[in-house]
Design an enzyme around this catalytic site. Structure first.
Site, PDB file in Angstrom:
ATOM      1  N   LYS A 111      10.116 -93.509  22.958  1.00 34.24           N
ATOM      2  CA  LYS A 111       9.947 -93.301  24.407  1.00 34.24           C
ATOM      3  C   LYS A 111      11.120 -93.909  25.176  1.00 34.24           C
ATOM      4  O   LYS A 111      11.591 -93.322  26.149  1.00 34.24           O
ATOM      5  CB  LYS A 111       8.622 -93.900  24.879  1.00 34.24           C
ATOM      6  CG  LYS A 111       7.443 -93.240  24.155  1.00 34.24           C
ATOM      7  CD  LYS A 111       6.252 -93.002  25.002  1.00 34.24           C
ATOM      8  CE  LYS A 111       5.453 -91.851  24.399  1.00 34.24           C
ATOM      9  NZ  LYS A 111       4.040 -92.000  24.358  1.00 34.24           N
ATOM     10  N   LYS A 195       5.375 -83.242  16.119  1.00 36.01           N
ATOM     11  CA  LYS A 195       3.941 -83.474  16.337  1.00 36.01           C
ATOM     12  C   LYS A 195       3.447 -82.686  17.554  1.00 36.01           C
ATOM     13  O   LYS A 195       4.186 -82.545  18.532  1.00 36.01           O
ATOM     14  CB  LYS A 195       3.749 -84.981  16.593  1.00 36.01           C
ATOM     15  CG  LYS A 195       2.330 -85.448  16.621  1.00 36.01           C
ATOM     16  CD  LYS A 195       2.231 -86.893  17.065  1.00 36.01           C
ATOM     17  CE  LYS A 195       2.213 -87.001  18.582  1.00 36.01           C
ATOM     18  NZ  LYS A 195       1.676 -88.254  19.114  1.00 36.01           N
ATOM     19  N   LYS A 198       0.722 -84.218  23.896  1.00 39.52           N
ATOM     20  CA  LYS A 198       0.335 -83.852  25.262  1.00 39.52           C
ATOM     21  C   LYS A 198       1.530 -83.464  26.114  1.00 39.52           C
ATOM     22  O   LYS A 198       1.393 -82.770  27.101  1.00 39.52           O
ATOM     23  CB  LYS A 198      -0.331 -85.055  25.934  1.00 39.52           C
ATOM     24  CG  LYS A 198      -1.675 -85.433  25.400  1.00 39.52           C
ATOM     25  CD  LYS A 198      -2.159 -86.636  26.212  1.00 39.52           C
ATOM     26  CE  LYS A 198      -3.287 -87.375  25.583  1.00 39.52           C
ATOM     27  NZ  LYS A 198      -3.058 -88.831  25.656  1.00 39.52           N
TER      28      LYS A 198
HETATM   29  P1  AMP Z   1      -2.447 -90.012  22.563  1.00 40.49           P
HETATM   30  O1  AMP Z   1      -2.370 -88.562  22.877  1.00 40.49           O
HETATM   31  O2  AMP Z   1      -1.121 -90.552  22.131  1.00 40.49           O
HETATM   32  O3  AMP Z   1      -3.132 -90.837  23.628  1.00 40.49           O
HETATM   33  O4  AMP Z   1      -3.363 -90.126  21.269  1.00 40.49           O
HETATM   34  C1  AMP Z   1      -4.762 -90.262  21.278  1.00 40.49           C
HETATM   35  C2  AMP Z   1      -5.264 -90.208  19.859  1.00 40.49           C
HETATM   36  O5  AMP Z   1      -5.022 -88.903  19.307  1.00 40.49           O
HETATM   37  C3  AMP Z   1      -4.544 -91.185  18.903  1.00 40.49           C
HETATM   38  O6  AMP Z   1      -5.489 -91.666  17.956  1.00 40.49           O
HETATM   39  C4  AMP Z   1      -3.518 -90.327  18.240  1.00 40.49           C
HETATM   40  O7  AMP Z   1      -3.138 -90.826  16.980  1.00 40.49           O
HETATM   41  C5  AMP Z   1      -4.256 -88.989  18.117  1.00 40.49           C
HETATM   42  N1  AMP Z   1      -3.300 -87.867  18.103  1.00 40.49           N
HETATM   43  C6  AMP Z   1      -2.415 -87.531  19.084  1.00 40.49           C
HETATM   44  N2  AMP Z   1      -1.697 -86.441  18.740  1.00 40.49           N
HETATM   45  C7  AMP Z   1      -2.131 -86.083  17.507  1.00 40.49           C
HETATM   46  C8  AMP Z   1      -1.763 -85.040  16.588  1.00 40.49           C
HETATM   47  N3  AMP Z   1      -0.819 -84.138  16.882  1.00 40.49           N
HETATM   48  N4  AMP Z   1      -2.415 -84.964  15.404  1.00 40.49           N
HETATM   49  C9  AMP Z   1      -3.384 -85.857  15.080  1.00 40.49           C
HETATM   50  N5  AMP Z   1      -3.761 -86.861  15.898  1.00 40.49           N
HETATM   51  C10 AMP Z   1      -3.156 -86.990  17.093  1.00 40.49           C
END
Ligand code: AMP
Ligand code: TRP
Length: 329
Positions: A111, A195, A198
């Protein structure tokens, strides 16, 4: 019975990756454990975000938690900013974390590399310390997360061990990450080397996507020039990602999914993936729509915060006494 904790930060639209890697798994624990699931809204401030967007995203996640099967009578659902002990323990723990180890965090490096060096916020740097506080406050033994959060949970673990050694007491429970064996890293549909996240609308399926849009995204997912539906992450990353999505949503193994598509062409395979994705989205969206504009969300958050505070305030008391912060007996 163990304490289980996880959270999601309200920084954008939830994706199918969030669902498969995290959300979907939270409710599995709620019958046999004490589950704490929160919205990491303080963490959302670590990168610029518009106030109204943060507000809406926060409500959205509460509604999606409920839509994905979390039951407020079994799990405590709350906002990080409603339980002040998160910030308090974060401040205390910051004194036991080393700048060197925070500098090595992949997410920070990633980031920060996208920002102007002069404008990297302190909150982004100390993000993992606050996350460690989130976990440690609830005596959480297990932390279900996707692959990208493993390093942060391991830091929480290191900090808990370091603190216990320093004071020669088992003051903190040592947490461990729980990473799904398949689906811990769902990849972008437009570039399966990245990956699904969002912040990358192109290759994402959002939980709020119109079903037609979602179907179209799957049908145009990047694959390869062969015509064999086989799991081979290295040479067939697109097909492997679709197989992972299919098997996770159908709750079958990758091998079972492969067997279903022996001899099938990519069109047939993608249609089957699109069907299961759309079924899942439709089910979740129907429930999300029931909750999103109801007062029930606030009731859930109030109840959750109360339950969270009961345990968090105890931990903080324990910590303060342990480090020597004075309070009347
Ligand atoms: P975040 O979007 O970074 O707030 O992630 C929230 C949760 O979703 C965390 O446990 C991440 O590890 C999981 N996560 C986010 N993106 C992915 C993805 N592409 N595949 C699997 N898990 C994800
Ligand atoms: N950092 C996590 C993410 O980006 C969100 C989070 C904050 C979290 N605190 C946590 C996850 C504690 C698990 C436990 O997804």
């Amino acid at each position: 019975m163990e304490n289980i904790l996880s959270g999601i930060k309200p920084t954008g639209q939830l994706t199918l990756g969030n669902y498969i890697g995290a959300l979907k798994n939270f409710s599995k624990f709620q019958d046999e454990n004490k589950v704490f699931v929160f919205i990491a809204d303080l963490h959302a401030l670590t990168l610029p975000i518009e106030p109204e967007v943060l507000n809406q995203n926060t409500k959205d996640i509460v509604a999606f938690y409920l839509a994905c099967g979390l039951d407020p009578n079994k799990a405590s659902i709350f906002l990080q900013s409603h339980v002040y002990e998160h910030s308090e323990l974060g401040t205390i723990l910051g004194n036991y974390a080393y700048m060197g180890e925070l500098n090595r965090m992949t997410q920070f490096k990633d980031k920060a590399s996208k920002l102007n060096e002069k404008n990297i916020g302190l909150g982004l740097f100390t993000y993992p310390v606050l996350m460690a506080a989130d976990i440690i406050l609830y005596d959480a033994k297990k932390v279900p997360v996707g692959e990208d959060q493993k390093q942060h949970v391991e830091l929480a673990r290191d900090l808990a061990i370091r603190f216990n050694h320093r004071y020669k007491k088992d003051i903190f429970v040592i947490p461990e990450p729980v990473i799904p064996t398949t689906g811990a890293r769902i990849m972008s549909l437009s570039d399966p080397s990245k990956k699904m996240s969002k912040s990358d609308p192109k290759g994402d399926i959002f939980l709020k996507d119109d079903l037609k849009v979602a179907r179209k995204k799957i049908m145009s997912a990047v694959t390869d020039l062969e015509c064999e539906v086989r799991y081979d992450k290295e040479n067939k990353p697109g097909i492997s990602n679709l197989l992972t999505i299919y098997s996770c949503l159908k709750e079958i193994t990758i091998e079972e999914a492969e067997k279903e598509f022996i001899g099938a062409n990519y069109g047939t395979f993608k249609r089957a993936v699109a069907d299961v994705v759309c079924d899942t989205l439709e089910r979740i969206q129907t429930k999300y729509n029931e909750y999103i504009n109801s007062d029930y969300l606030d009731e859930v958050l109030e109840k959750g915060a109360k339950e969270a505070r009961a345990i968090a305030s105890n931990t903080i008391k324990r910590v303060k006494a342990c480090v020597g912060l004075y309070s009347k007996q």
